[in-house]
Design a protein around this motif. Structure first.
Motif, PDB file in Angstrom:
ATOM      1  N   ASN A 384       0.975  -0.968   0.140  1.00  0.00           N
ATOM      2  CA  ASN A 384      -0.110  -0.309  -0.106  1.00  0.00           C
ATOM      3  C   ASN A 384       1.066   0.918  -0.171  1.00  0.00           C
ATOM      4  O   ASN A 384       0.979   2.554  -0.832  1.00  0.00           O
ATOM      5  CB  ASN A 384      -0.357   0.301   1.220  1.00  0.00           C
ATOM      6  N   GLU A 387       2.751   1.470  -3.188  1.00  0.00           N
ATOM      7  CA  GLU A 387       1.423   2.305  -4.230  1.00  0.00           C
ATOM      8  C   GLU A 387       0.841   3.659  -4.284  1.00  0.00           C
ATOM      9  O   GLU A 387       1.246   4.228  -5.469  1.00  0.00           O
ATOM     10  CB  GLU A 387       0.272   1.534  -4.024  1.00  0.00           C
ATOM     11  N   MET A 399      -5.983   0.615  -2.313  1.00  0.00           N
ATOM     12  CA  MET A 399      -5.108   0.241  -1.683  1.00  0.00           C
ATOM     13  C   MET A 399      -6.250  -1.475  -1.234  1.00  0.00           C
ATOM     14  O   MET A 399      -7.192  -0.970  -0.839  1.00  0.00           O
ATOM     15  CB  MET A 399      -5.753   1.353  -0.233  1.00  0.00           C
ATOM     16  N   GLU A 401      -7.271  -3.632   2.187  1.00  0.00           N
ATOM     17  CA  GLU A 401      -6.891  -3.745   3.378  1.00  0.00           C
ATOM     18  C   GLU A 401      -7.959  -5.354   4.329  1.00  0.00           C
ATOM     19  O   GLU A 401      -9.531  -5.332   3.109  1.00  0.00           O
ATOM     20  CB  GLU A 401      -7.538  -2.914   3.600  1.00  0.00           C
ATOM     21  N   LYS A 405      -9.486  -4.373  -2.016  1.00  0.00           N
ATOM     22  CA  LYS A 405      -9.004  -3.793  -2.675  1.00  0.00           C
ATOM     23  C   LYS A 405     -10.471  -2.602  -2.262  1.00  0.00           C
ATOM     24  O   LYS A 405     -11.432  -2.387  -2.577  1.00  0.00           O
ATOM     25  CB  LYS A 405      -8.794  -4.252  -3.855  1.00  0.00           C
ATOM     26  N   ILE A 408      -8.097   4.123  -3.589  1.00  0.00           N
ATOM     27  CA  ILE A 408      -7.418   4.815  -2.576  1.00  0.00           C
ATOM     28  C   ILE A 408      -8.097   6.743  -2.251  1.00  0.00           C
ATOM     29  O   ILE A 408      -8.564   6.186  -1.207  1.00  0.00           O
ATOM     30  CB  ILE A 408      -6.093   5.443  -3.474  1.00  0.00           C
TER      31      ILE A 408
END
Length: 525
Positions: A384, A387, A399, A401, A405, A408
């Protein structure tokens, strides 16, 4: 793509009010290179009128002789900390010599092709002074001296003990309730650290300000950067190249397995690193052909501070203590947030919007549940970070998590929304709207990436004709601010006295050498 699940109502307990955070303290450390009028890195000594870098409490140097570091004492409000930092900059500017200026970017001004022309910071002939210079020489041998010209901002923050006492009283875990205040405080600060690491991509997106570099910085290095215009390299959607693989990194550190899950494990990992030889560093040798030392040792870390991290647990060392010993003896007393680029549009490298955002984020990280952080999650976080560093402003930047996905913008917007109650609490504590305004500023950057610092820098770098032209333009604007900033006669006398006292303390240290430097180094090893 799903939105991250909201948890804000669970993060700020209903019983927490502004009285609990009354007594917070913050301090700022800002680095800045001295630049010659030609645009190249200064070759001159640290100005003697500013005192001794070894012993001055506010104005020192970091890795290279030209890399100044300005340090505020802990302050009760953001305004006080920024005012103090402005005073320090004004004093430093007054005593710069040879028409030098403070370079306003995280990535350096013009460097020539020879690394040896990046002078190591010098601290005099005392054993401790020579030790500090040798440490920097070792960094140069290991990673190259260009790494020692990068600047950043470190934001130091502590919460009052009565807040930790209240948090502990509301714990439902009996083990946590029986900890000493010192151990409980360290436990909560380590939770803050883990969450801050998870959310560093948000910091890099919101306040990242190193989307491009002077081409000279990449001399002799392979890279994937593109030409923006003559003399400047960049990536089209980059935010904070300083925080990526072109910044200070230590590949050996990845093998350490240092975790932030509790203080003891963290300290054990650090101690292992400063005592474990590392073959590539062993091959460099400990001395040069003339028999002079070139690094403190051949270990993964020469000293504890060589461990690079985006956030550090801190305790003020007493005489003779290492940072680890201070932490072991008295626990964590504050955290140092290090993932912050220098803001070139501020004459002091940071503004109240960044400060307010960081404080709201830190409070959120302290209060939010913080599971242990292990290698598998760390790998996701590092992806992340890469990126957002390299393509954070790209329309399809994502991102990852919890296995999902998120675009962002959605990810950042979610967490900025989560920070709103923290901002409101801080505004209530300080009777201000600073924190709300700061979070609104960051949300605007998320909603319109062209308003980010990184996008604005690319626009201005193009308009002004390159990194050096942009940096020089901003440096000159900052000069005007320093010269207009008024210090009282008492304040000038205060800084003059500190400078003189620092010179006397350095001289005393040099006179107190009881053993040779070779003996001193052998004892340390």
């Amino acid at each position: 793509m799903s939105q991250p699940e909201s948890t804000s109502k669970d993060t700020l307990p209903a019983w927490v009010d502004s009285s609990h955070i009354s007594g917070m303290l913050r301090g700022i450390e800002r680095e800045s290179l001295r630049m010659q009028s030609t645009g190249f890195l200064s070759q001159a000594d640290h100005p003697k009128a500013l005192g001794a870098a070894l012993t001055h409490s506010h104005i020192t140097t970091d890795y290279s002789e030209a890399l100044m570091e300005f340090i505020t004492p802990p302050k009760e409000t953001i305004g006080q900390a920024l005012d103090e930092l402005k005073d320090i900059h004004t004093v430093a500017h007054r005593y710069l010599e040879h028409d030098e200026k403070l370079w306003p970017l995280s990535m350096p001004c013009m460097l020539d092709d020879h690394d040896e022309n990046i002078r190591l910071a010098q601290y005099g002939s005392s054993n401790i002074g020579r030790f500090k210079t040798l440490y920097r020489h070792g960094l140069g041998v290991r990673y190259g001296r260009r790494m020692q010209t990068i600047s950043g901002v470190h934001y130091n923050l502590s919460f009052p003990d009565h807040f930790f006492e209240a948090l502990q009283a509301h714990e439902t875990d009996e083990q946590l309730k029986t900890l000493s205040l010192q151990d409980y405080r360290s436990h909560r600060y380590f939770g803050l650290i883990r969450n801050f690491i998870r959310l560093t991509p948000l910091v890099m997106f919101a306040v990242g300000a190193s989307p491009s570099v002077c081409q000279c910085f990449m001399t002799g290095r392979e890279h994937h950067l593109l030409p923006l215009l003559r003399g400047t390299l960049y990536l089209p959607y980059a935010t904070a190249l300083r925080m990526g693989r072109f910044g200070y990194q230590n590949s050996a550190q990845k093998q350490l397995g240092i975790h932030y899950n509790n203080l003891n494990d963290y300290l054990d990992g650090l101690q292992k690193a400063v005592k474990t030889p590392y073959a590539p560093f062993t091959r460099l040798g400990l001395k040069n052909a003339q028999g002079e030392p070139i690094q403190i040792n051949d270990h993964v870390l020469q000293i504890e501070n060589e461990y690079y991290s985006l956030v550090r647990p801190k305790q003020v060392p007493q005489d003779g203590e290492t940072p680890s010993e201070a932490l072991k003896n008295r626990g964590v007393s504050y955290v140092e947030l290090r993932a912050v680029d220098v803001n070139p549009y501020s004459s002091i490298g940071i503004d109240e919007n960044t400060a307010g955002f960081l404080e709201a984020l830190a409070l959120y990280c302290l209060l939010k549940d913080s599971p242990n952080l292990y290698d598998d999650e760390q790998e996701v976080i590092e992806k992340n970070q890469a990126e957002v560093v390299n393509r954070g402003r790209a329309p399809n930047a994502e991102m990852l998590e919890n296995g999902e996905k998120h675009f962002i913008e959605d990810w950042c917007r979610h967490y900025l929304t989560e920070l709103q109650p923290m901002g409101a609490l801080l505004d209530s504590a300080y009777q201000t709207e600073l924190y709300r305004n700061a979070l609104e500023t960051m949300l605007k950057r998320v909603n319109d990436v062209d308003t980010t610092l990184s996008a604005k820098m690319i626009e201005d770098t193009l308009a002004l004709g390159g990194t050096w032209s942009f940096g020089s333009h901003m440096a000159q604007l900052h000069v005007a601010e320093y010269e207009q900033h008024q210090l009282s006669a008492e304040k000038w006398a205060y800084f003059d006295d500190i400078a003189q006292q620092s010179l006397k303390r350095q001289q005393q240290l040099e006179q107190d050498n009881q053993i040779s430097f070779e003996q001193y180094l052998t004892h340390f090893r």
